[in-house]
Scaffold this active site. Structure first.
Site, PDB file in Angstrom:
ATOM      1  N   PRO A   1      11.780  -9.160  29.644  1.00  0.00           N
ATOM      2  CA  PRO A   1      10.822  -9.151  30.759  1.00  0.00           C
ATOM      3  C   PRO A   1       9.674  -8.189  30.474  1.00  0.00           C
ATOM      4  O   PRO A   1       9.880  -7.100  29.961  1.00  0.00           O
ATOM      5  CB  PRO A   1      11.659  -8.677  31.942  1.00  0.00           C
ATOM      6  N   GLU A   2       8.493  -8.625  30.760  1.00  0.00           N
ATOM      7  CA  GLU A   2       7.332  -7.745  30.647  1.00  0.00           C
ATOM      8  C   GLU A   2       6.863  -7.387  32.059  1.00  0.00           C
ATOM      9  O   GLU A   2       7.455  -7.796  33.049  1.00  0.00           O
ATOM     10  CB  GLU A   2       6.232  -8.432  29.827  1.00  0.00           C
TER      11      GLU A   2
ATOM     12  N   HIS B   1      29.854  -9.885  33.864  1.00  0.00           N
ATOM     13  CA  HIS B   1      28.853  -8.871  33.520  1.00  0.00           C
ATOM     14  C   HIS B   1      28.116  -8.324  34.742  1.00  0.00           C
ATOM     15  O   HIS B   1      26.996  -7.835  34.620  1.00  0.00           O
ATOM     16  CB  HIS B   1      27.875  -9.444  32.493  1.00  0.00           C
TER      17      HIS B   1
ATOM     18  N   ARG C   1      24.015  -8.428  27.788  1.00  0.00           N
ATOM     19  CA  ARG C   1      23.749  -7.728  26.530  1.00  0.00           C
ATOM     20  C   ARG C   1      23.649  -6.223  26.695  1.00  0.00           C
ATOM     21  O   ARG C   1      23.566  -5.487  25.729  1.00  0.00           O
ATOM     22  CB  ARG C   1      22.473  -8.299  25.878  1.00  0.00           C
TER      23      ARG C   1
ATOM     24  N   ARG D   1      -8.808   4.477  15.497  1.00  0.00           N
ATOM     25  CA  ARG D   1      -7.437   4.041  15.183  1.00  0.00           C
ATOM     26  C   ARG D   1      -7.441   3.059  14.026  1.00  0.00           C
ATOM     27  O   ARG D   1      -8.181   2.085  14.015  1.00  0.00           O
ATOM     28  CB  ARG D   1      -6.794   3.379  16.409  1.00  0.00           C
TER      29      ARG D   1
END
Ligand code: ZN
Length: 283
Positions: A2-3, A100, A119, A162
């Protein structure tokens, strides 16, 4: 994984269930996920009122009446289920416990929030709210991409000098918080900037153009998440990670959707992760 938009969608789904409500009972079924849970977490959550459910980067933050904040990361495979509460005209019965289900929160009024994470890359921690910004997961995070501190002069200054590719620079959580592989690919595609270009060598106006593009990409995904929220209420109560139509991400071999571009989306690997981009219109 998920972002930011997916986490924000989960936050918006949980907020009506949690905001202002007391956690009547917290059940913690194992000592750890990615890291050990804080000592006595179930006791510290039980009886606490959630003052406000917020978000920083990819972390949900529940400010509690006890003076602590619950930091919650959903991990790679974490699922959040809401059951037992009347959602519109539907009621989702509490599901049978699953293998889970690591943390179960019973909320006053009858709602239940179940966090299932096969997980176990998820995480929960508690810290005094007034020390929140010093927490190791939050300290040093760059500005929120949808907040006011993330503006054109800021990004131009952070990219100056950078040597890393622009993709790596945007994934750097010190530069901007919460961007991950998917939305960086999408933003670079929309901005017409090659993910391989050295960050410090992008002309200032082009670098600045990334700011509104990043905001748009995230805002559209959050909006799509809002539609999926309206749907979940009619399915099984799970706050899933919605399907979102991407323009570049995951579309290797497909025609580039940029108008006037005849290119094909390609895939390369940068720092061990897939990058999807159009070699034709991203320079
Ligand atoms: Zn193109």
């Amino acid at each position: 994984m998920p972002e930011l938009p997916e986490v924000e969608t989960v936050r918006r789904g949980l907020s009506p269930v949690l905001d202002g409500r007391v956690i009547a009972r917290a059940q913690v079924n194992r000592p750890d996920l990615r890291w050990p849970f804080p000592e006595g977490m179930a006791d510290r959550l039980t009886g606490a009122r959630v003052i406000r459910l917020g978000r920083r980067s990819k972390y949900l933050l529940a400010d509690l009446s006890t003076g602590e904040t619950l930091i919650w990361h959903l991990g790679m495979s974490g699922r959040v289920l809401i059951s037992g509460q009347i959602l519109g005209e539907y009621v989702h019965a509490h599901p049978a416990p699953e293998k889970h289900d690591h943390v179960v929160l019973d909320i006053e009024g009858g709602a239940r929030i179940t966090f299932n994470d096969p997980r176990r890359f998820g995480a929960m921690d508690l810290i005094a709210t007034d020390r929140l910004e010093t927490h190791r997961l939050l300290a040093g995070l760059g500005p929120e991409p949808l907040g006011n501190a993330f503006d054109e002069p800021y990004l131009v200054a952070r990219l100056r000098g950078r040597m890393t590719p622009i993709k790596a620079a945007l994934l750097d959580q010190h530069v901007v918080a919460g961007l991950g592989n998917i939305y960086v690919c999408e933003a670079l595609h929309r901005a017409g900037i090659s993910p391989k270009r050295q960050a410090g060598r992008i002309a200032a106006p082009r670098a600045a153009s990334l700011v509104p593009v990043i905001r748009d990409v995230l805002a559209e995904a959050i909006e799509a998440g809002g539609s999926s929220l309206r749907d979940y209420r009619q399915t099984d109560g799970e706050l899933g990670y919605f399907q979102h139509a991407f323009r570049a991400y995951g579309r290797a071999g497909a025609p580039c959707p940029t108008s006037g571009c005849c290119g094909t989306i390609g895939r390369i690997v940068q720092s061990g992760r897939s990058t999807f981009y159009c070699p034709q219109c991203q320079r």
